[in-house]
Write a protein that holds these residues in place. Structure first.
Motif, PDB file in Angstrom:
ATOM      1  N   GLY A 104       0.829  -1.214   0.000  1.00 29.14           N
ATOM      2  CA  GLY A 104       0.000   0.000   0.000  1.00 29.14           C
ATOM      3  C   GLY A 104       0.855   1.253   0.000  1.00 29.14           C
ATOM      4  O   GLY A 104       0.550   2.231  -0.690  1.00 29.14           O
ATOM      5  N   ALA A 105       1.965   1.228   0.754  1.00 27.67           N
ATOM      6  CA  ALA A 105       2.846   2.395   0.819  1.00 27.67           C
ATOM      7  C   ALA A 105       3.487   2.662  -0.541  1.00 27.67           C
ATOM      8  O   ALA A 105       3.616   3.815  -0.957  1.00 27.67           O
ATOM      9  N   VAL A 106       3.877   1.600  -1.262  1.00 25.95           N
ATOM     10  CA  VAL A 106       4.440   1.788  -2.608  1.00 25.95           C
ATOM     11  C   VAL A 106       3.398   2.456  -3.513  1.00 25.95           C
ATOM     12  O   VAL A 106       3.711   3.381  -4.279  1.00 25.95           O
ATOM     13  N   HIS A 107       2.128   2.018  -3.392  1.00 28.82           N
ATOM     14  CA  HIS A 107       1.073   2.623  -4.208  1.00 28.82           C
ATOM     15  C   HIS A 107       0.879   4.100  -3.882  1.00 28.82           C
ATOM     16  O   HIS A 107       0.749   4.935  -4.780  1.00 28.82           O
ATOM     17  N   VAL A 108       0.835   4.443  -2.583  1.00 29.04           N
ATOM     18  CA  VAL A 108       0.673   5.850  -2.189  1.00 29.04           C
ATOM     19  C   VAL A 108       1.827   6.666  -2.761  1.00 29.04           C
ATOM     20  O   VAL A 108       1.645   7.752  -3.316  1.00 29.04           O
ATOM     21  N   LEU A 109       3.044   6.126  -2.643  1.00 29.43           N
ATOM     22  CA  LEU A 109       4.225   6.837  -3.124  1.00 29.43           C
ATOM     23  C   LEU A 109       4.143   7.099  -4.631  1.00 29.43           C
ATOM     24  O   LEU A 109       4.406   8.210  -5.098  1.00 29.43           O
ATOM     25  N   VAL A 110       3.756   6.083  -5.387  1.00 28.66           N
ATOM     26  CA  VAL A 110       3.695   6.232  -6.848  1.00 28.66           C
ATOM     27  C   VAL A 110       2.547   7.160  -7.247  1.00 28.66           C
ATOM     28  O   VAL A 110       2.697   8.011  -8.127  1.00 28.66           O
ATOM     29  N   GLU A 111       1.394   7.030  -6.541  1.00 33.75           N
ATOM     30  CA  GLU A 111       0.218   7.815  -6.938  1.00 33.75           C
ATOM     31  C   GLU A 111       0.274   9.254  -6.416  1.00 33.75           C
ATOM     32  O   GLU A 111      -0.339  10.145  -6.980  1.00 33.75           O
ATOM     33  N   ARG A 185       9.025   2.106 -17.313  1.00 27.07           N
ATOM     34  CA  ARG A 185       8.824   0.674 -17.482  1.00 27.07           C
ATOM     35  C   ARG A 185       8.084   0.036 -16.304  1.00 27.07           C
ATOM     36  O   ARG A 185       7.348  -0.925 -16.453  1.00 27.07           O
ATOM     37  N   GLU A 186       8.324   0.571 -15.083  1.00 23.73           N
ATOM     38  CA  GLU A 186       7.761  -0.054 -13.878  1.00 23.73           C
ATOM     39  C   GLU A 186       6.439   0.625 -13.513  1.00 23.73           C
ATOM     40  O   GLU A 186       6.345   1.846 -13.518  1.00 23.73           O
ATOM     41  N   ASN A 187       5.419  -0.158 -13.152  1.00 24.31           N
ATOM     42  CA  ASN A 187       4.216   0.439 -12.592  1.00 24.31           C
ATOM     43  C   ASN A 187       4.163   0.126 -11.091  1.00 24.31           C
ATOM     44  O   ASN A 187       5.018  -0.578 -10.561  1.00 24.31           O
ATOM     45  N   LEU A 191       6.414  -2.619  -8.970  1.00 24.61           N
ATOM     46  CA  LEU A 191       7.355  -2.138  -7.956  1.00 24.61           C
ATOM     47  C   LEU A 191       7.034  -2.716  -6.586  1.00 24.61           C
ATOM     48  O   LEU A 191       7.931  -3.090  -5.835  1.00 24.61           O
ATOM     49  N   ALA A 192       5.724  -2.775  -6.258  1.00 23.20           N
ATOM     50  CA  ALA A 192       5.317  -3.335  -4.965  1.00 23.20           C
ATOM     51  C   ALA A 192       5.727  -4.802  -4.878  1.00 23.20           C
ATOM     52  O   ALA A 192       6.247  -5.256  -3.856  1.00 23.20           O
ATOM     53  N   ASP A 193       5.540  -5.548  -5.984  1.00 20.75           N
ATOM     54  CA  ASP A 193       5.975  -6.951  -6.004  1.00 20.75           C
ATOM     55  C   ASP A 193       7.482  -7.050  -5.758  1.00 20.75           C
ATOM     56  O   ASP A 193       7.942  -7.915  -5.007  1.00 20.75           O
ATOM     57  N   ASP A 194       8.270  -6.158  -6.401  1.00 19.93           N
ATOM     58  CA  ASP A 194       9.733  -6.194  -6.259  1.00 19.93           C
ATOM     59  C   ASP A 194      10.146  -5.920  -4.806  1.00 19.93           C
ATOM     60  O   ASP A 194      11.021  -6.600  -4.254  1.00 19.93           O
TER      61      ASP A 194
ATOM     62  N   ASP B 159      14.064 -12.701 -11.453  1.00 21.75           N
ATOM     63  CA  ASP B 159      12.765 -12.173 -11.885  1.00 21.75           C
ATOM     64  C   ASP B 159      12.617 -10.678 -11.589  1.00 21.75           C
ATOM     65  O   ASP B 159      11.564 -10.096 -11.809  1.00 21.75           O
ATOM     66  N   ILE B 160      13.656 -10.037 -11.045  1.00 25.82           N
ATOM     67  CA  ILE B 160      13.618  -8.588 -10.821  1.00 25.82           C
ATOM     68  C   ILE B 160      14.760  -7.976 -11.624  1.00 25.82           C
ATOM     69  O   ILE B 160      15.883  -8.483 -11.600  1.00 25.82           O
ATOM     70  N   ASP B 161      14.469  -6.904 -12.330  1.00 23.78           N
ATOM     71  CA  ASP B 161      15.452  -6.195 -13.138  1.00 23.78           C
ATOM     72  C   ASP B 161      16.687  -5.835 -12.289  1.00 23.78           C
ATOM     73  O   ASP B 161      16.548  -5.323 -11.178  1.00 23.78           O
ATOM     74  N   ALA B 162      17.882  -6.097 -12.822  1.00 22.98           N
ATOM     75  CA  ALA B 162      19.113  -5.885 -12.049  1.00 22.98           C
ATOM     76  C   ALA B 162      19.255  -4.432 -11.581  1.00 22.98           C
ATOM     77  O   ALA B 162      19.733  -4.169 -10.477  1.00 22.98           O
ATOM     78  N   SER B 163      18.833  -3.471 -12.405  1.00 19.57           N
ATOM     79  CA  SER B 163      19.000  -2.077 -11.988  1.00 19.57           C
ATOM     80  C   SER B 163      18.001  -1.720 -10.878  1.00 19.57           C
ATOM     81  O   SER B 163      18.306  -0.899 -10.009  1.00 19.57           O
ATOM     82  N   VAL B 164      16.825  -2.343 -10.884  1.00 20.68           N
ATOM     83  CA  VAL B 164      15.858  -2.115  -9.796  1.00 20.68           C
ATOM     84  C   VAL B 164      16.400  -2.724  -8.495  1.00 20.68           C
ATOM     85  O   VAL B 164      16.325  -2.110  -7.424  1.00 20.68           O
TER      86      VAL B 164
END
Lengths: 216, 216
Positions: A104-111, A185-187, A191-194, B159-164
């Motif tokens: 949720g925090a990643v989403h708030v940050l991106v949005e 490239r990242e949504n 990003l939250a998954d990563d 499964d995660i981009d190296a730069s990320v």
């Protein structure tokens, strides 16, 4: 006609939210102290009194922007307290709630990228900034309590201090404002998954030795 | 008599390093642009010309401080390229080198806290700042290449981009400047262990399902 359109018609150019967006971008670019109401008026193509029609002071603009970021983060912690309705189970572990808080925090940050960027730069120079820092500390405490609960229930490793875990995990999340650009490239979901993959499961591929060690 | 004492005797009060330390603390507290040579002179209790005896300009002080942080980080990457002499093995995987880079970076950050803090706030407003950012980007590229190599050799998840991966790991490490205070409960070794534990092995305690899933 929506309320927004009506406001735009009544006062051409910018409504309250439009002024806020431009102001936050300027604060992030030049710094809050270096951005005067005169600079803002010029950037908006408005008179200062047109800005004062919407905001009593520069401080009120800052307060509104910081509240956007903080309310978003506080809602994430509040929402995470409600168990998800997962079919066939009623269990809701602290580790699952923490997972939802980090996502949720990643989403708030991106949005809310501009408001969160502003929040992360606040140093406590004014009363408005100090109130924002107090809300941020309260948020941190609630996340740390969740980490501690997950450690007690045995779902997170307990050899690292809960407040260090919370600080390092949010260090990783907050650093996203430094390089994330909308439309790249990242949504937010990716990003939250990563973030979850690294923080909860780690980067290392398990070896059979390591698995035996982990299972004790 | 050490060289340092001799320098202090020749020019009472501050040698070059002493001026640098006070200047970096002031830059971090007030911002580089807001700290004039006059402010520095006042803070040091020196005349401006006494400072100019050691540094040609404020820019040269900044350059020296940023070089301290950058040289430290560059040495970590260079040193990590040499395999450790581990008894009974000559293998040196990219994942082991990455482990040493992350640990080494935590040490540089803790030992050079003021210079690294300054480096992390550089935005590229001057030629000196732009050169520092170019060196930082070069460092990031070398770390990303190491992550990619570890992914190819199969020791890190791919499964995660190296730069990320590299950005999130250093986001976690760099965030330490926000809260670390020398002499507190955590020391550099402990913090490095915590960062490695989270980044490489993750926070979650493995379940047997998860272990089976990981082992495929």
């Amino acid at each position: 006609m929506t309320e927004n359109q009506s406001m735009r018609r009544g006062r051409p150019g910018y409504d309250r939210q439009g002024i806020l967006d431009v102001a936050v971008a300027a604060f992030n670019e030049y710094g809050y102290d270096a951005t005067s109401m005169g600079v803002l008026a010029e950037r908006l193509g408005l008179s200062k009194s047109a800005i004062y029609h919407h905001f009593a002071s520069k401080d009120e603009i800052l307060e509104q922007a910081l509240d956007t970021a903080l309310s978003g983060l506080e809602a994430v912690v509040a929402d995470a307290a409600h168990p998800e309705l997962v079919e066939g189970t009623t269990a809701d572990r602290a580790a699952d709630r923490l997972d939802r808080v980090l996502r949720g925090a990643v989403h708030v940050l991106v949005e809310q990228l501009p408001s969160v960027t502003l929040l992360l730069r606040v140093r406590g120079n004014t009363e408005v900034e100090r109130r924002a820092l107090a809300r941020r500390r309260d948020f941190d405490k609630r996340v740390t309590a969740l980490v501690a609960e997950a450690q007690r229930e045995g779902s997170l490793r307990s050899d690292i201090d809960a407040s260090v875990v919370s600080r390092l995990a949010f260090g990783m999340i907050n650093s996203i404002v430094e390089w994330y650009r909308p439309g790249g490239r990242e949504n937010a979901d990716g990003l939250a998954d990563d973030v979850i993959a690294i923080a909860l499961d780690g980067l290392r591929m398990p070896t059979s030795n390591r698995v035996e060690e982990l299972l004790g």
